[in-house]
Design an enzyme around this catalytic site. Structure first.
Site: not given
Ligand code: AMP
Ligand code: MG
Length: 501
Positions: A133, A260
């Protein structure tokens, strides 16, 4: 001075003087994306000291802080974007991750002339959000605020916290939680995974653009080296070796050292499931998703090396036209990282036990103490802080009380005292030096959880404020905050942390 015919505000400098070097890179480096407005933004915290350091107009920002740091109001000069990156998550390669819940607002030159990113975390979906989201929950935002600022105060390279707001909107995780947006400041948000993004696509041209950008931004001194891309690998390896050693010196467990989540600048980034350990145990893991202990406390140096090897792989085509030669050169650096790490770690541990000189037996002396601490479930932070007192004091009772059996550490103390005789510092100077490297206060997990609970359940941010205050001066005795130095009671112990994604 204003008149109906003249708009003074148009002449004023914008509150943030953006200068966005990343936005000037080619389009495949990012996706342009504005934040999605929220219904009822409310400011929790604005770090005015940091804002001043960044050269921002603090008075102007203060007036509109909730709107600006929620993403509702976009300031002139901002070029909001989501960065592209890939990454190995728990060892598995994902060719496209990217900023799925973060948007870079832009960059500024700070008061020291250093370029800094200003990024919102939790500002709504981006093209990289996949099924997420793009939002953040209040708890993880508070955790990142507390821990990143604590790391800074401890003197460890880290991203910073500029602001936090609640959105007035719920986020849906395992439970319904209050939503929040965090404003993060970083030397840059470029990660090992950014290099992997282009390497995975065989896009050597973009890779070179990225490497040149990183060299100009973080390592200008290597630009004119014989092999700047090999030097880049070496420079990143050196900063990471130093960084991870410093994590170990304060008992920090990052929790999710995916490629990452490893910067090329050498700053600590991404405070998801991180935690500081209380009782010393090298196998400590907090993260609920790290079931195999891949990112356990003592595994962090080795994972650093693994991640650097992944960075090295991406640089092969830039290092040498012959892949074999490039691999040999990169491997030499990846191997040397191990020695670099060990040197940084040992130097820091010598300082922690009060040694200004070096002897061959020091490593064994340090390891012996750690072994007793582990066996005796001694609190990592308290042991070293109390050892500092022993440098200028004979009374061992406080120190020994950190161990389950007080007498278990007596022989070690004798060895230590014997070693100190051959060290040049005076006892008083040694005690001072030790207190500068052995914090009294760390962001203990149970305190963070208590602060989050009070905020989420009762909108009470007083514990959050108190934690920020005490953790801003971790090396000072602050008698008013004495309970914050204590480890958790058995009933207070928090054994797991969650990413909160
Ligand atoms: P992290 O665990 O923060 O390192 O995130 C790993 C990846 O998942 C990144 O690409 C994030 O942008 C993405 N991600 C994490 N949480 C969300 C979220 N709530 N919505 C969209 N993407 C997310
Ligand atoms: Mg991340």
């Amino acid at each position: 001075m204003s008149s109906d015919f003249h708009d003074d505000t148009a002449l004023q400098a914008p509150p943030i003087a953006f200068d966005n070097s990343y936005a000037r890179l080619p389009p495949q480096f990012f996706a342009e994306q504005a934040p999605t407005p929220v219904s009822a933004p409310k400011l929790i915290k604005f770090n005015e000291v940091l804002a001043r350091e960044l050269g921002l107009d603090v008075d102007a920002l203060r007036l509109d802080a909730a709107a600006i740091f929620s993403g509702n109001e976009l300031l002139p000069g901002s070029q909001p974007l989501a960065m592209a990156y890939a990454g190995h998550q728990f060892g598995n390669f994902v060719p496209q991750l990217g900023d799925g819940r973060a948007i870079l607002l832009g960059e500024v030159k700070d008061r020291n002339g250093r370029r800094r990113d200003i990024q919102l975390k939790g500002p709504g979906p981006t093209p990289f959000s996949r099924r997420g989201d793009g939002r953040a929950a209040l708890g993880p935002v508070m955790r990142e605020y507390i821990v990143s600022e604590a790391m800074y105060a401890l003197g460890i390279p880290t991203t910073r916290a500029l602001a936090a707001v609640t959105t007035g909107q719920p986020v849906y995780r395992e439970e319904v939680l209050p939503g929040a947006v965090f404003t993060r400041v970083a030397a840059s948000h470029i990660r090992v995974g950014t290099f992997q993004f282009f390497a995975a696509r065989g896009d050597t041209e973009s890779l070179k653009v990225l490497a040149d950008h990183v060299i100009a931004r973080h390592y200008p001194e290597i630009r004119d080296r014989a092999n700047p891309y090999l030097s880049l690998l070496e420079a990143v390896a050196d900063r990471q070796a130093s960084l991870i050693a410093r994590w170990l010196h304060v008992g920090f467990i990052h929790g999710v050292m995916n490629t990452d989540n490893m910067t090329v600048s050498g700053e600590t980034i991404d405070f998801g499931p991180c935690a500081f350990m209380d009782a010393y145990d090298p196998a400590t893991v907090f993260s609920s998703i790290d079931r195999n202990g891949r990112y356990a406390y003592a595994n962090q140096p080795g994972i650093g090396q693994w991640n650097l090897a992944r960075l090295g792989e991406t640089l092969i085509p830039l290092i040498d036209p012959s892949a074999d030669t490039a691999i040999d050169l990169a491997n030499t650096i990846i191997k040397a990282y191990g020695e670099r790490f060990q040197a940084y770690w040992l130097a820091g541990m010598r300082a922690k036990i009060g040694l200004a000189s070096e002897e061959d037996g020091d490593l064994d002396l340090i390891q012996s103490l750690l072994a007793i601490m582990q066996q005796q479930s001694a609190d990592f932070t308290l042991v070293f802080r109390r050892l500092a007192s022993l440098a200028a004091d004979e009374d061992v009772s406080d120190f020994a009380a950190s161990f389950q059996e007080a007498q278990s550490v007596t022989p070690w103390l004798e060895r230590w005292r014997e070693r100190l005789v051959r060290d040049p510092q005076t006892p008083a100077a040694r005690a001072v030096a030790m207190r500068r490297v052995n914090p009294a206060f760390i962001p203990r997990n149970h305190r963070i959880e208590q602060a989050i609970q009070a905020a989420v359940d009762d909108s009470d941010f007083s514990l959050f404020e108190a934690l920020l205050e005490v953790l801003a001066r971790p090396y000072e005795d602050q008698p008013a905050f004495a309970p914050y130095a204590e480890p958790p009671l058995p009933t207070e112990r928090v054994l797991q942390t969650f990413c909160g994604t």
